[in-house]
Write a protein that holds these residues in place. Structure first.
Motif, PDB file in Angstrom:
ATOM      1  N   THR A 169       0.831  -1.202   0.000  1.00  0.00           N
ATOM      2  CA  THR A 169       0.000   0.000   0.000  1.00  0.00           C
ATOM      3  C   THR A 169       0.863   1.248   0.000  1.00  0.00           C
TER       4      THR A 169
ATOM      5  N   MET B 220       1.110   4.485  -2.621  1.00  0.00           N
ATOM      6  CA  MET B 220       0.921   5.867  -2.177  1.00  0.00           C
ATOM      7  C   MET B 220       2.152   6.731  -2.434  1.00  0.00           C
TER       8      MET B 220
ATOM      9  N   LYS C  73      -5.931   5.978  -0.642  1.00  0.00           N
ATOM     10  CA  LYS C  73      -5.425   4.900   0.212  1.00  0.00           C
ATOM     11  C   LYS C  73      -6.385   3.718   0.226  1.00  0.00           C
TER      12      LYS C  73
ATOM     13  N   LYS D 243      -5.484  -0.069  -1.046  1.00  0.00           N
ATOM     14  CA  LYS D 243      -5.720  -1.315  -0.301  1.00  0.00           C
ATOM     15  C   LYS D 243      -6.482  -2.320  -1.156  1.00  0.00           C
TER      16      LYS D 243
END
Length: 263
Positions: free
Chosen positions: A28, A32, A44, A48
């Motif tokens: 993740t 980002m 975000k 995920k």
């Protein structure tokens, strides 16, 4: 001459091990950190979701939940994710953007015909006729354009214990999704017992693969995914049910979920 043998551990055994939850966090973070990805909550949540799909595509199953990953394996996964993201960004098509505008549903007051038939007593459906006597319809009445799809879906939802309420959406109303063709009005909104809100579309088998229908379907799936990523409006999902799906469900919401396989 004296030979001294010292056992050596494998490279993997000497690496720091971590569980799958750490792998999720590292992947993740890799998404980002891409300069094209805005530092927002929706991004975000989307990251995920992508990580989950990435690991599933890589063959990671529920049996791996308790497995520990070595440093090298985690680095390979992160680099694989970065490579996929870079490739998608380079080759991405034009993306639809969504603006979430709050509206009040249903629109009232509603004029009900005094001779409107009770929905659950009807033996023959008639297009455009008002039906009353619903148990879970937010509105006192509803009309439908198709008996094998919209009408049957309404009866199913009204009877099934897994549905809390439903409401009919009409063309040219205030609830719509923008598409490349204009506005898309799904047939229903419903809330299930798990608290998930559903956009629902019923479609005749012989029109389910029409180009315009598929564009609307994709727009609705993208919309629901964007709402989930935004995480400010609850959980929304989209169901596209054909005549065959509805018939196969036999009046059961859970069976309908199985036959339609919504994301």
């Amino acid at each position: 001459m004296q030979i001294i043998s010292t056992p050596q551990g494998t490279a993997e055994a000497q690496q720091t091990l971590a569980g799958l939850d750490v792998v999720h966090e590292e992947l993740t973070a890799a998404i980002m950190q891409q300069p094209e990805v805005p530092a927002e909550k929706a991004s975000k949540n989307a990251a995920k979701r992508l990580v989950k799909a990435f690991l599933k595509g890589a063959g990671v199953t529920s049996d791996d939940e308790t497995a520990e990953w070595g440093t090298k394996r985690r680095q390979q996964a992160v680099e694989g994710m970065r490579s996929m993201i870079r490739d998608k960004i380079t080759n991405r098509p034009r993306q639809e953007s969504f603006e979430f505008v709050g509206i009040t549903l249903p629109l009232e007051p509603v004029t009900v015909e005094p001779d409107a038939p009770m929905a659950h007593n009807v033996t023959k459906f008639k297009k455009g006729l008002q039906y009353v006597g619903w148990k879970k319809n937010v509105m006192p009445m509803a009309t439908f354009d198709a008996g094998t799809t919209e009408w049957q879906l309404a009866l199913l939802m009204d009877r099934d214990p897994n549905i809390q309420w439903w409401v009919r959406i009409y063309t040219n109303g205030q609830a719509f999704i923008r598409t490349t063709d204009g506005y898309y009005f799904p047939d229903f909104i419903a809330l299930d017992k798990e608290g998930t809100c559903w956009l629902i579309e019923g479609k005749a088998d012989d029109h389910a693969k029409d180009d315009s229908v598929l564009r609307k379907k994709k727009a609705a799936e993208d919309w629901a995914r964007a709402v989930r990523d935004e995480d400010d409006f609850g959980t929304w999902r989209y169901m596209f049910a054909t005549e065959s799906d509805i018939k196969q469900a036999g009046g059961s919401w859970n069976a309908l979920l199985t036959s339609t396989k919504p994301e």
